[in-house]
Enzyme design. Sequence first.
Site, mmCIF file in Angstrom:
data_model
loop_
_atom_site.group_PDB
_atom_site.id
_atom_site.type_symbol
_atom_site.label_atom_id
_atom_site.label_comp_id
_atom_site.label_asym_id
_atom_site.label_seq_id
_atom_site.Cartn_x
_atom_site.Cartn_y
_atom_site.Cartn_z
ATOM 1 N N CYS A 5 0.857 -1.189 0.000
ATOM 2 C CA CYS A 5 0.000 0.000 0.000
ATOM 3 C C CYS A 5 0.893 1.239 0.000
ATOM 4 O O CYS A 5 1.704 1.428 0.906
ATOM 5 C CB CYS A 5 -0.905 -0.017 1.239
ATOM 6 S SG CYS A 5 -1.801 1.528 1.507
ATOM 7 N N HIS B 270 -6.437 3.060 0.458
ATOM 8 C CA HIS B 270 -6.175 3.429 1.864
ATOM 9 C C HIS B 270 -6.962 4.714 2.070
ATOM 10 O O HIS B 270 -6.715 5.701 1.346
ATOM 11 C CB HIS B 270 -4.661 3.612 2.069
ATOM 12 C CG HIS B 270 -4.240 3.948 3.475
ATOM 13 N ND1 HIS B 270 -3.247 3.257 4.152
ATOM 14 C CD2 HIS B 270 -4.648 4.929 4.321
ATOM 15 C CE1 HIS B 270 -3.076 3.785 5.359
ATOM 16 N NE2 HIS B 270 -3.911 4.815 5.480
ATOM 17 N N THR C 280 -8.161 5.244 -6.525
ATOM 18 C CA THR C 280 -6.972 4.546 -7.043
ATOM 19 C C THR C 280 -6.105 3.989 -5.925
ATOM 20 O O THR C 280 -5.468 2.961 -6.104
ATOM 21 C CB THR C 280 -6.121 5.471 -7.937
ATOM 22 O OG1 THR C 280 -5.748 6.631 -7.190
ATOM 23 C CG2 THR C 280 -6.885 5.885 -9.173
ATOM 24 N N HIS D 293 -4.344 1.201 8.528
ATOM 25 C CA HIS D 293 -4.792 0.909 7.166
ATOM 26 C C HIS D 293 -6.278 0.562 7.168
ATOM 27 O O HIS D 293 -6.670 -0.529 7.571
ATOM 28 C CB HIS D 293 -3.993 -0.237 6.534
ATOM 29 C CG HIS D 293 -4.435 -0.528 5.133
ATOM 30 N ND1 HIS D 293 -3.929 0.142 4.036
ATOM 31 C CD2 HIS D 293 -5.387 -1.374 4.657
ATOM 32 C CE1 HIS D 293 -4.540 -0.292 2.948
ATOM 33 N NE2 HIS D 293 -5.430 -1.216 3.296
ATOM 34 N N CYS E 183 0.606 3.360 3.179
ATOM 35 C CA CYS E 183 1.280 2.755 4.336
ATOM 36 C C CYS E 183 2.788 2.947 4.217
ATOM 37 O O CYS E 183 3.470 3.180 5.228
ATOM 38 C CB CYS E 183 0.930 1.273 4.453
ATOM 39 S SG CYS E 183 -0.710 0.983 5.178
ATOM 40 N N HIS F 220 -8.535 8.105 2.411
ATOM 41 C CA HIS F 220 -7.925 9.442 2.377
ATOM 42 C C HIS F 220 -8.983 10.479 2.067
ATOM 43 O O HIS F 220 -9.924 10.227 1.310
ATOM 44 C CB HIS F 220 -6.783 9.533 1.360
ATOM 45 C CG HIS F 220 -7.133 9.046 -0.017
ATOM 46 N ND1 HIS F 220 -7.165 7.705 -0.342
ATOM 47 C CD2 HIS F 220 -7.452 9.705 -1.154
ATOM 48 C CE1 HIS F 220 -7.485 7.564 -1.614
ATOM 49 N NE2 HIS F 220 -7.686 8.771 -2.133
#
Length: 112
Positions: free
Chosen positions: A3, A96, A93, A45, A6, A98
């Site tokens: 990720c 995670h 895309t 995550h 991450c 955001h």
Amino acid sequence: MDCIFCKIIAGEIPSTKVYEDETCLAFRDIHPQAPVHILLIPKQHIPSLREITPENAPIAAHLLAVIPQIAQAEGLDNGFRVISNVGEDAAQTVKHLHFHILGGKKMGEQMA
Ligand code: 5GP
Ligand code: ZN
């Protein structure tokens, strides 16, 4: 885990940080779509807003509480836009969670 965000949290990928605490990190988007384009992410995550539950909702609430601080620090006194893309139809895309914080210009009324 494979990720990107991450890896940014771990410092394995460089980023331009604008805010950090023990729960979250904010940094400048690599392809800005406005004069100010910041990504705010939880350090845990969580794939997207779809995975927010009563248990992890305090993390999402913390992110929301940090947004006005970032907006003020960036001088977005005239307003800003917050977007979180979820899944295919929203063209998410990076999987995670955001929040995009966009500002520094007068934006159009169109959102989609
Ligand atoms: P999404 O389309 O998933 O809502 O947004 C992902 C965002 O992450 C995009 O605006 C993209 O420019 C940004 N992004 C992708 N990879 C990186 C990276 O390595 N560094 C930074 N700073 N932003 C990235
Ligand atoms: Zn992640």
